[in-house]
Design a protein around this motif. Structure first.
Motif, short mmCIF file in Angstrom:
data_model
loop_
_atom_site.label_atom_id
_atom_site.label_comp_id
_atom_site.label_asym_id
_atom_site.label_seq_id
_atom_site.Cartn_x
_atom_site.Cartn_y
_atom_site.Cartn_z
N PRO A 29 -10.23 19.97 21.52
CA PRO A 29 -8.80 20.30 21.39
C PRO A 29 -7.92 19.06 21.49
N LEU A 30 -8.24 18.16 22.42
CA LEU A 30 -7.42 16.95 22.55
C LEU A 30 -7.41 16.17 21.23
N LEU A 31 -8.60 16.00 20.65
CA LEU A 31 -8.70 15.15 19.47
C LEU A 31 -8.23 15.83 18.20
N SER A 32 -8.18 17.18 18.21
CA SER A 32 -7.72 17.83 16.98
C SER A 32 -6.23 18.17 17.04
N THR A 33 -5.57 17.77 18.13
CA THR A 33 -4.14 18.04 18.27
C THR A 33 -3.29 17.63 17.07
N PRO A 34 -3.51 16.43 16.52
CA PRO A 34 -2.63 16.04 15.41
C PRO A 34 -2.65 17.07 14.28
N GLU A 35 -3.83 17.66 14.01
CA GLU A 35 -3.90 18.65 12.93
C GLU A 35 -3.30 19.97 13.38
N THR A 36 -3.65 20.40 14.61
CA THR A 36 -3.13 21.67 15.11
C THR A 36 -1.61 21.67 15.08
N LEU A 37 -1.04 20.59 15.65
CA LEU A 37 0.41 20.53 15.74
C LEU A 37 1.05 20.15 14.41
N GLY A 38 0.32 19.38 13.62
CA GLY A 38 0.85 18.92 12.34
C GLY A 38 1.26 20.09 11.46
N GLY A 39 0.56 21.22 11.65
CA GLY A 39 0.89 22.42 10.90
C GLY A 39 2.28 22.93 11.25
N ILE A 40 2.69 22.68 12.51
CA ILE A 40 4.01 23.15 12.96
C ILE A 40 5.08 22.12 12.60
N LEU B 228 8.26 13.64 15.03
CA LEU B 228 7.02 14.22 15.57
C LEU B 228 5.95 14.24 14.49
N GLY B 229 6.35 14.63 13.28
CA GLY B 229 5.41 14.65 12.16
C GLY B 229 4.84 13.26 11.89
N THR B 230 5.70 12.26 11.90
CA THR B 230 5.27 10.88 11.66
C THR B 230 4.28 10.44 12.73
N SER B 231 4.62 10.75 13.96
CA SER B 231 3.79 10.36 15.08
C SER B 231 2.41 11.03 14.98
N LEU B 232 2.40 12.32 14.65
CA LEU B 232 1.13 13.04 14.54
C LEU B 232 0.28 12.49 13.40
N ARG B 233 0.94 12.10 12.32
CA ARG B 233 0.20 11.55 11.19
C ARG B 233 -0.47 10.23 11.56
N ARG B 234 0.26 9.41 12.31
CA ARG B 234 -0.31 8.13 12.74
C ARG B 234 -1.55 8.36 13.61
#
Ligand SMILES: Nc1ncnc2c1ncn2[C@@H]1O[C@H](COP(=O)(O)OP(=O)(O)O)[C@@H](O)[C@H]1O
Ligand SMILES: [Mg+2]
Length: 304
Positions: free
Chosen positions: A148-159, A165-171
């Motif tokens: 879950p920790l490592l897949s957060t960018p994808e999980t949250l990226g959907g939201i 926040l989107g930029t940060s998650l993509r990085r």
């Protein structure tokens, strides 16, 4: 100076993640790479292994070219919000409010995203500042919490796919998937349950999280203690029924244990399709940094 890299150490609780994290730090710092060790468990054992009273929320030196830090979820969340809401007064007010706590609790993954974001801030400081570390070693949460920790960018990226926040998650997502920058080490010990768990975790990390994997790590492997002639002697003593002799019984136990471990190591290889890296068992009752050289030497073979 080398390109900063993120090394993630994970696996089932108790298999030696913290010990392996310290051993990697020993190896990289001695190889001339400035290294930061990051503990996510609190309170964790890393301070103990490193022989310091405690780890702080800011990186502190614990050896030559070796620093360590405790990555605290609440603190990471606070600075994450401050980075997303640049008006300090506003973000402080937001952080202090109950609304924020409620929102944070309601958005799964936001605390994890904040932790990853803090890692990235250490790996890739903003502006022209050069990174303070060549390697960051993350002593990640145990298996169940690590995917879950490592897949957060994808999980949250959907939201949140747009905005800061989107930029940060993509990085983060780019970092975690880039074999030139990130490597995950799944640790097991040579026991059936740990091998099964490691194979399963590796499959999830590879297929779902898509983080580049290092070869499987088999920690705390018993060494070969007896020459062939001694092994034969032990076996013939057993055949002759002399197991009442305590030394012979201990020797036979050692032989059997090594045999069992070898079969679990074969299973680890079969289940992962890769040759495991074997890290030696440390017989010293006090497994601390300066006793980890044999472990550090063994893992150095597969460090990027
Ligand atoms: N290679 C090793 N040889 C001997 N003991 C080890 C080794 N690796 C870990 N241990 C011991 O196993 C226990 C669990 O290790 P730890 O690193 O805290 O695991 P984790 O972080 O996965 O929970 C500790 O008592 C540690 O000293
Ligand atoms: Mg630990």
């Amino acid at each position: 100076m080398s390109d900063p890299r993120l090394l993630i150490v994970t696996g089932k609780g108790g298999v030696g993640k913290t010990t392996v994290t310290a051993a990697i730090g020993r190896a990289t710092s001695r190889a001339g790479l400035r290294t930061l060790l990051v503990e996510t468990a609190s309170p964790g054992r890393l301070a103990n292994v490193l022989r310091v009273p405690s780890l702080e929320a800011e990186p502190r030196p614990v050896g030559e070219r070796l620093d360590a830090v405790a990555l605290d979820a609440d603190r990471a969340l606070a600075s994450f919000v401050q980075s997303l809401v640049p008006l300090r007064l506003l973000s402080n007010a937001l952080l202090a409010s109950d609304t924020f706590r409620i929102v944070a609790a309601a958005v799964p993954g936001i605390a994890e995203a904040a932790m990853l974001s803090q890692l990235l801030a250490w790996l890739e400081p903003r502006g022209l500042r050069r990174p303070a570390w060549d390697r960051i070693v993350l002593d990640a949460p145990a298996s169940g919490h690590s995917a879950p920790l490592l897949s957060t960018p994808e999980t949250l990226g959907g939201i949140a796919s747009v905005g800061p926040l989107g930029t940060s998650l993509r990085r983060m997502s780019e970092w975690l998937r880039d074999p030139a920058r990130t490597r995950a080490f799944v640790v097991a010990i040579p026991e059936a349950w740990a091998v099964a768990e490691a194979a399963e975790l590796r499959a999830v990390l590879r297929d779902e999280v898509r983080v580049p994997l290092a070869p499987p790590i088999a920690n705390a492997v018993f060494p070969r203690r007896f020459a062939a002639a001694d092994e034969e002697r032990l076996l013939s003593e057993r055949a002759a029924g002399s197991v009442d002799d305590r030394l012979i019984a201990a020797g036979l136990y050692f032989l059997r244990r090594r045999g069992d471990e070898k079969s679990h190591l074969r299973e680890l290889r079969r289940a992962t399709g890769e040759i495991p890296v074997e890290l030696p068992f440390v017989f010293d009752p006090d497994v601390r940094l300066d006793r980890l050289d044999p472990v550090a030497a063994a893992i150095a073979e597969v460090l990027p």
